[in-house]
Design a protein around this motif. Structure first.
Motif, PDB file in Angstrom:
ATOM      1  N   MET A   1      47.023  49.911  73.577  1.00  0.00           N
ATOM      2  CA  MET A   1      47.275  49.961  72.140  1.00  0.00           C
ATOM      3  C   MET A   1      45.983  49.775  71.354  1.00  0.00           C
ATOM      4  SD  MET A   1      50.574  47.997  70.666  1.00  0.00           S
ATOM      5  CE  MET A   1      51.803  48.159  71.948  1.00  0.00           C
ATOM      6  N   GLU A   2      45.943  50.410  70.191  1.00  0.00           N
ATOM      7  CA  GLU A   2      44.746  50.291  69.350  1.00  0.00           C
ATOM      8  C   GLU A   2      44.679  48.934  68.660  1.00  0.00           C
ATOM      9  OE1 GLU A   2      44.094  53.369  66.378  1.00  0.00           O
ATOM     10  OE2 GLU A   2      44.860  54.834  67.828  1.00  0.00           O
ATOM     11  N   HIS A   3      43.462  48.591  68.304  1.00  0.00           N
ATOM     12  CA  HIS A   3      43.236  47.376  67.518  1.00  0.00           C
ATOM     13  C   HIS A   3      43.976  47.493  66.185  1.00  0.00           C
ATOM     14  CE1 HIS A   3      41.103  44.029  65.716  1.00  0.00           C
ATOM     15  NE2 HIS A   3      40.726  44.800  64.724  1.00  0.00           N
ATOM     16  N   TRP A   4      44.687  46.442  65.795  1.00  0.00           N
ATOM     17  CA  TRP A   4      45.389  46.449  64.514  1.00  0.00           C
ATOM     18  C   TRP A   4      44.569  45.708  63.475  1.00  0.00           C
ATOM     19  CZ3 TRP A   4      47.209  42.760  61.083  1.00  0.00           C
ATOM     20  CH2 TRP A   4      48.105  43.207  60.112  1.00  0.00           C
ATOM     21  N   SER A   5      44.312  46.359  62.357  1.00  0.00           N
ATOM     22  CA  SER A   5      43.743  45.613  61.236  1.00  0.00           C
ATOM     23  C   SER A   5      44.260  46.245  59.953  1.00  0.00           C
ATOM     24  CB  SER A   5      42.221  45.602  61.278  1.00  0.00           C
ATOM     25  OG  SER A   5      41.703  46.821  60.853  1.00  0.00           O
ATOM     26  N   PRO A   6      44.612  45.422  58.970  1.00  0.00           N
ATOM     27  CA  PRO A   6      45.237  45.947  57.759  1.00  0.00           C
ATOM     28  C   PRO A   6      44.245  46.600  56.819  1.00  0.00           C
ATOM     29  CG  PRO A   6      45.010  43.560  57.596  1.00  0.00           C
ATOM     30  CD  PRO A   6      44.505  43.949  58.960  1.00  0.00           C
ATOM     31  N   ASN A   7      44.601  47.800  56.339  1.00  0.00           N
ATOM     32  CA  ASN A   7      43.815  48.484  55.306  1.00  0.00           C
ATOM     33  C   ASN A   7      44.422  48.307  53.925  1.00  0.00           C
ATOM     34  OD1 ASN A   7      41.856  49.678  57.035  1.00  0.00           O
ATOM     35  ND2 ASN A   7      43.433  51.131  57.696  1.00  0.00           N
ATOM     36  N   VAL A   8      45.746  48.168  53.909  1.00  0.00           N
ATOM     37  CA  VAL A   8      46.470  48.008  52.644  1.00  0.00           C
ATOM     38  C   VAL A   8      47.424  46.828  52.785  1.00  0.00           C
ATOM     39  CG1 VAL A   8      48.054  49.082  50.996  1.00  0.00           C
ATOM     40  CG2 VAL A   8      46.343  50.488  52.175  1.00  0.00           C
ATOM     41  N   ILE A   9      47.322  45.881  51.848  1.00  0.00           N
ATOM     42  CA  ILE A   9      48.166  44.686  51.875  1.00  0.00           C
ATOM     43  C   ILE A   9      48.894  44.583  50.543  1.00  0.00           C
ATOM     44  CG2 ILE A   9      48.174  42.156  52.012  1.00  0.00           C
ATOM     45  CD1 ILE A   9      45.641  42.365  53.769  1.00  0.00           C
ATOM     46  N   VAL A  10      50.184  44.246  50.608  1.00  0.00           N
ATOM     47  CA  VAL A  10      50.968  44.038  49.390  1.00  0.00           C
ATOM     48  C   VAL A  10      51.340  42.564  49.287  1.00  0.00           C
ATOM     49  CG1 VAL A  10      53.130  44.578  48.182  1.00  0.00           C
ATOM     50  CG2 VAL A  10      51.913  46.382  49.427  1.00  0.00           C
ATOM     51  N   ALA A  11      51.060  41.958  48.137  1.00  0.00           N
ATOM     52  CA  ALA A  11      51.496  40.591  47.854  1.00  0.00           C
ATOM     53  C   ALA A  11      52.585  40.677  46.792  1.00  0.00           C
ATOM     54  CB  ALA A  11      50.330  39.744  47.349  1.00  0.00           C
ATOM     55  N   ALA A  12      53.737  40.051  47.070  1.00  0.00           N
ATOM     56  CA  ALA A  12      54.849  40.071  46.116  1.00  0.00           C
ATOM     57  C   ALA A  12      54.852  38.767  45.333  1.00  0.00           C
ATOM     58  CB  ALA A  12      56.176  40.238  46.859  1.00  0.00           C
ATOM     59  N   THR A  13      54.827  38.868  43.999  1.00  0.00           N
ATOM     60  CA  THR A  13      54.802  37.645  43.211  1.00  0.00           C
ATOM     61  C   THR A  13      55.904  37.628  42.150  1.00  0.00           C
ATOM     62  OG1 THR A  13      53.474  36.225  41.759  1.00  0.00           O
ATOM     63  CG2 THR A  13      53.060  38.595  41.625  1.00  0.00           C
ATOM     64  N   ASP A  14      56.545  36.458  42.046  1.00  0.00           N
ATOM     65  CA  ASP A  14      57.496  36.223  40.956  1.00  0.00           C
ATOM     66  C   ASP A  14      56.980  35.097  40.057  1.00  0.00           C
ATOM     67  OD1 ASP A  14      57.873  34.002  42.508  1.00  0.00           O
ATOM     68  OD2 ASP A  14      60.005  34.332  42.889  1.00  0.00           O
ATOM     69  N   GLY A  15      55.688  34.748  40.252  1.00  0.00           N
ATOM     70  CA  GLY A  15      55.081  33.719  39.420  1.00  0.00           C
ATOM     71  C   GLY A  15      55.298  32.301  39.920  1.00  0.00           C
ATOM     72  N   SER A  16      56.133  32.127  40.930  1.00  0.00           N
ATOM     73  CA  SER A  16      56.401  30.789  41.461  1.00  0.00           C
ATOM     74  C   SER A  16      55.198  30.276  42.258  1.00  0.00           C
ATOM     75  CB  SER A  16      57.629  30.826  42.376  1.00  0.00           C
ATOM     76  OG  SER A  16      57.373  31.657  43.494  1.00  0.00           O
ATOM     77  N   ASP A  17      55.120  28.946  42.431  1.00  0.00           N
ATOM     78  CA  ASP A  17      54.031  28.367  43.219  1.00  0.00           C
ATOM     79  C   ASP A  17      54.033  28.934  44.629  1.00  0.00           C
ATOM     80  OD1 ASP A  17      53.351  26.905  41.049  1.00  0.00           O
ATOM     81  OD2 ASP A  17      54.128  24.993  41.775  1.00  0.00           O
ATOM     82  N   GLN A  18      55.230  29.104  45.194  1.00  0.00           N
ATOM     83  CA  GLN A  18      55.315  29.638  46.560  1.00  0.00           C
ATOM     84  C   GLN A  18      54.754  31.045  46.639  1.00  0.00           C
ATOM     85  OE1 GLN A  18      57.691  28.883  49.473  1.00  0.00           O
ATOM     86  NE2 GLN A  18      58.584  26.950  48.781  1.00  0.00           N
ATOM     87  N   SER A  19      55.064  31.863  45.642  1.00  0.00           N
ATOM     88  CA  SER A  19      54.566  33.241  45.689  1.00  0.00           C
ATOM     89  C   SER A  19      53.056  33.270  45.450  1.00  0.00           C
ATOM     90  CB  SER A  19      55.310  34.141  44.706  1.00  0.00           C
ATOM     91  OG  SER A  19      54.985  33.832  43.375  1.00  0.00           O
ATOM     92  N   LEU A  20      52.536  32.303  44.680  1.00  0.00           N
ATOM     93  CA  LEU A  20      51.084  32.239  44.488  1.00  0.00           C
ATOM     94  C   LEU A  20      50.390  31.828  45.787  1.00  0.00           C
ATOM     95  CD1 LEU A  20      51.647  32.671  41.459  1.00  0.00           C
ATOM     96  CD2 LEU A  20      49.866  30.978  40.996  1.00  0.00           C
ATOM     97  N   ARG A  21      51.003  30.898  46.510  1.00  0.00           N
ATOM     98  CA  ARG A  21      50.427  30.531  47.817  1.00  0.00           C
ATOM     99  C   ARG A  21      50.405  31.740  48.741  1.00  0.00           C
ATOM    100  NH1 ARG A  21      52.786  25.560  47.760  1.00  0.00           N
ATOM    101  NH2 ARG A  21      54.522  26.105  49.102  1.00  0.00           N
ATOM    102  N   ALA A  22      51.486  32.498  48.733  1.00  0.00           N
ATOM    103  CA  ALA A  22      51.561  33.706  49.560  1.00  0.00           C
ATOM    104  C   ALA A  22      50.493  34.721  49.119  1.00  0.00           C
ATOM    105  CB  ALA A  22      52.961  34.316  49.475  1.00  0.00           C
ATOM    106  N   ALA A  23      50.357  34.889  47.807  1.00  0.00           N
ATOM    107  CA  ALA A  23      49.374  35.852  47.294  1.00  0.00           C
ATOM    108  C   ALA A  23      47.953  35.419  47.650  1.00  0.00           C
ATOM    109  CB  ALA A  23      49.537  36.001  45.779  1.00  0.00           C
TER     110      ALA A  23
END
Ligand code: ATP
Ligand code: MG
Length: 147
Positions: A1-23
């Motif tokens: 298998m080929e090496h995996w590395s992300p070229n495009v990343i999506v962060a989903a935010t609803d403005g909550s502290d948890q979503s900011l940590r994720a972002a």
């Protein structure tokens, strides 16, 4: 298998502290992989907006209050996380949050979708929010759930 590395990343935010940590995790991964980061928030229109066809209304027809709220969420996220050296774009979508996020990630050939385990919802007894739960079920993009 080929090496995996992300070229495009999506962060989903609803403005909550948890979503900011994720972002913030998403931004860090974008930086270290020199990936493009999309910071996406979805506004769910009030029930009446979903017409007979069941399609979300175009963003232009939404009230200012809703789109203003989205702008505030994106500003809060951009100001609340470390985006230094990250190529990022903010995105506003309208509709069912889980469906829109899954679609956006798929359409933009994202390699990773980063979300919080919980969000802005107030129901304390559940361990995983409904948007997070549904995304794990429907996403064609790998999902990283940040507690
Ligand atoms: N409207 C939204 N737009 C963008 N991302 C969202 C939205 N809602 C939730 N998310 C993402 O999903 C994660 C989990 O939120 P979720 O809504 O599932 O939990 P909750 O708000 O605690 O519970 P619930 O909404 O079921 O009451 C958030 O941290 C965020 O990353
Ligand atoms: Mg929620």
């Amino acid at each position: 298998m080929e090496h995996w590395s992300p070229n495009v990343i999506v962060a989903a935010t609803d403005g909550s502290d948890q979503s900011l940590r994720a972002a913030n995790v998403a931004a860090s991964l974008a930086r270290s992989n020199d990936a493009q980061l999309f910071i996406v928030t979805v506004v769910r229109p009030p029930e009446g907006w979903w017409g007979i066809v069941g399609a979300p209304p175009p963003a232009e027809s939404l009230g200012n209050a809703l789109t203003d709220a989205q702008r505030v969420v994106l500003e809060k996220t951009v100001e609340g996380i470390d985006l230094s050296g990250v190529r990022y774009e903010t995105v506003e979508e309208v509709g069912d949050p889980a469906n829109q996020l899954a679609n956006f990630a798929d359409t933009n050939n994202a390699d990773l979708l980063v979300i919080g385990q919980r969000g802005a919802g107030l129901v304390e007894r559940i361990m995983v929010g409904s948007v997070a739960d549904r995304l794990v079920h429907i996403s064609k993009t790998p999902v990283l759930v940040v507690p």
